[in-house]
Design a protein around this motif. Structure first.
Motif, PDB file in Angstrom:
ATOM      1  N   SER A   1       0.886  -1.170   0.000  1.00 27.68           N
ATOM      2  CA  SER A   1       0.000   0.000   0.000  1.00 27.68           C
ATOM      3  C   SER A   1       0.915   1.208   0.000  1.00 27.68           C
ATOM      4  N   ALA A   2       0.325   2.393   0.171  1.00 31.11           N
ATOM      5  CA  ALA A   2       1.174   3.591   0.150  1.00 31.11           C
ATOM      6  C   ALA A   2       2.194   3.538   1.286  1.00 31.11           C
ATOM      7  N   ASP A   3       1.850   2.882   2.385  1.00 35.68           N
ATOM      8  CA  ASP A   3       2.744   2.898   3.551  1.00 35.68           C
ATOM      9  C   ASP A   3       3.465   1.585   3.824  1.00 35.68           C
ATOM     10  N   TYR A   4       2.881   0.481   3.416  1.00 36.06           N
ATOM     11  CA  TYR A   4       3.449  -0.817   3.810  1.00 36.06           C
ATOM     12  C   TYR A   4       4.045  -1.587   2.637  1.00 36.06           C
ATOM     13  N   SER A   5       5.145  -2.258   2.907  1.00 38.61           N
ATOM     14  CA  SER A   5       5.834  -3.023   1.862  1.00 38.61           C
ATOM     15  C   SER A   5       6.391  -4.320   2.426  1.00 38.61           C
ATOM     16  N   ILE A   6       6.790  -5.174   1.493  1.00 38.78           N
ATOM     17  CA  ILE A   6       7.575  -6.361   1.840  1.00 38.78           C
ATOM     18  C   ILE A   6       8.910  -6.209   1.116  1.00 38.78           C
ATOM     19  N   VAL A   7      10.003  -6.393   1.820  1.00 34.71           N
ATOM     20  CA  VAL A   7      11.302  -6.337   1.145  1.00 34.71           C
ATOM     21  C   VAL A   7      12.068  -7.621   1.401  1.00 34.71           C
ATOM     22  N   GLU A   8      12.918  -7.946   0.442  1.00 36.89           N
ATOM     23  CA  GLU A   8      13.857  -9.050   0.632  1.00 36.89           C
ATOM     24  C   GLU A   8      15.221  -8.424   0.848  1.00 36.89           C
ATOM     25  N   LEU A   9      15.829  -8.726   1.980  1.00 34.03           N
ATOM     26  CA  LEU A   9      17.107  -8.116   2.331  1.00 34.03           C
ATOM     27  C   LEU A   9      18.173  -9.199   2.513  1.00 34.03           C
TER      28      LEU A   9
ATOM     29  N   ILE B   1       8.286  -7.668   6.425  1.00 30.41           N
ATOM     30  CA  ILE B   1       7.111  -6.824   6.162  1.00 30.41           C
ATOM     31  C   ILE B   1       7.090  -5.695   7.189  1.00 30.41           C
ATOM     32  N   GLY B   2       6.634  -4.528   6.758  1.00 28.31           N
ATOM     33  CA  GLY B   2       6.541  -3.437   7.719  1.00 28.31           C
ATOM     34  C   GLY B   2       6.191  -2.118   7.072  1.00 28.31           C
ATOM     35  N   HIS B   3       6.108  -1.092   7.906  1.00 26.76           N
ATOM     36  CA  HIS B   3       5.899   0.268   7.411  1.00 26.76           C
ATOM     37  C   HIS B   3       7.174   0.683   6.690  1.00 26.76           C
ATOM     38  N   LYS B   4       7.030   1.450   5.627  1.00 24.97           N
ATOM     39  CA  LYS B   4       8.215   1.832   4.839  1.00 24.97           C
ATOM     40  C   LYS B   4       9.287   2.496   5.684  1.00 24.97           C
ATOM     41  N   ASN B   5       8.861   3.374   6.607  1.00 25.29           N
ATOM     42  CA  ASN B   5       9.858   4.074   7.438  1.00 25.29           C
ATOM     43  C   ASN B   5      10.589   3.093   8.337  1.00 25.29           C
TER      44      ASN B   5
ATOM     45  N   LEU C   1      11.001  -0.155   7.789  1.00 25.85           N
ATOM     46  CA  LEU C   1      11.864  -1.010   6.961  1.00 25.85           C
ATOM     47  C   LEU C   1      13.165  -0.287   6.628  1.00 25.85           C
ATOM     48  N   LYS C   2      13.035   0.998   6.336  1.00 29.85           N
ATOM     49  CA  LYS C   2      14.220   1.794   5.996  1.00 29.85           C
ATOM     50  C   LYS C   2      15.159   1.886   7.206  1.00 29.85           C
ATOM     51  N   ARG C   3      14.581   2.092   8.392  1.00 30.94           N
ATOM     52  CA  ARG C   3      15.385   2.173   9.617  1.00 30.94           C
ATOM     53  C   ARG C   3      16.129   0.868   9.845  1.00 30.94           C
ATOM     54  N   PHE C   4      15.368  -0.245   9.665  1.00 27.22           N
ATOM     55  CA  PHE C   4      15.990  -1.552   9.889  1.00 27.22           C
ATOM     56  C   PHE C   4      17.118  -1.790   8.879  1.00 27.22           C
TER      57      PHE C   4
END
Ligand code: ATP
Length: 218
Positions: free
Chosen positions: A144-152, A204-208, A210-213
């Motif tokens: 969504s506009a705020d939530y994403s899934i990333v592979e790190l 998975i998490g809020h974009k902000n 995820l970026k912090r992590f």
């Protein structure tokens, strides 16, 4: 149960949707007005049909109403894309996913009842930009506009530590959904599971958050 799909418009996007659905073992009907495009798709679809997808009778005769999902991948010809979507919704197709060319196209598609509007170029652009800006990001899905899934990719900083040691959820508000290690996939990681360097974490998490992590936590 096997789902039934139809893909209308066999440009690069429609072709790749069609091929992948077929590869995944689904029933796929491919439709295009261009004979050559249809012929190319015979090996990659259950049925392929030459036809004008803005014509109600053509769509009706194909039994389009019975398909679980219809993907409208008509690109440049916005008028045909809109007309086709309108006819599909009027015929009672439950799920119509449409590729939009621009903002105005999207607005019209929303109004006439498209169930999902996709922007493959923009989505891919975002994913590529994410790859380019961080070596740790392997893939990125916007939920969504705020939530994403990333592979790190797990760095040395977090290697050989368990999830409980890292305490990512409490510290960063993100959740590890899975851990990929080579061909192995751990989809329900336990708190005691230990991360190794170069594991791929699906987070998975809020974009902000995820970026912090990604920037500070690993
Ligand atoms: P891509 O970037 O994915 O290649 P595109 O958006 O440029 O795609 P087009 O080249 O516009 O896509 O291709 C869409 C396809 O849709 C073409 O093969 C065209 O023949 C087909 N098409 C256009 N209008 C109709 C229609 N009314 N009925 C059936 N097929 C159509």
């Amino acid at each position: 149960m096997r789902k039934q799909f139809a893909v209308i418009g066999l440009g690069r996007f429609g072709t790749s949707v069609c091929k992948e659905l077929y590869k995944l073992g689904h029933e796929v009907l491919a439709i295009d007005a261009n004979e050559e495009k249809v012929n190319e798709m015979t090996r990659h679809s259950t049925h392929s049909v030459i036809g004008n997808a803005t014509d109600e009778k053509t769509l009706q005769s194909l039994g389009i109403r019975n398909f679980d999902y219809v993907v409208v991948a008509i690109g440049d010809d916005i008028q045909s894309s809109i007309l086709c979507t309108l006819v599909l919704k009027e015929l009672g197709v439950k799920n119509v996913w449409v590729k939009a060319q621009n903002y105005y196209h999207e607005r019209v598609l929303e109004k006439i009842g498209a169930d999902r509007i996709v922007h493959p170029e923009q989505d891919m652009g975002i994913r590529i930009a994410q790859h380019l800006t961080s070596e740790k990001i392997v893939d990125y899905i916007e939920l969504s506009a705020d939530y994403s899934i990333v592979e790190l990719i797990a760095t040395a900083k977090i290697a050989n530590k368990s999830l409980i040691d890292l305490d990512i959820r409490a510290k960063y508000g993100c959740t590890i959904l899975g851990i990929k290690r080579g061909e192995d996939m751990n989809i329900s990681p336990m708190p005691s599971d230990v991360i190794l360097k170069d594991d791929i974490l699906i987070v998975i998490g809020h974009k902000n958050d995820l970026k912090r992590f990604e920037e500070d936590g690993m």
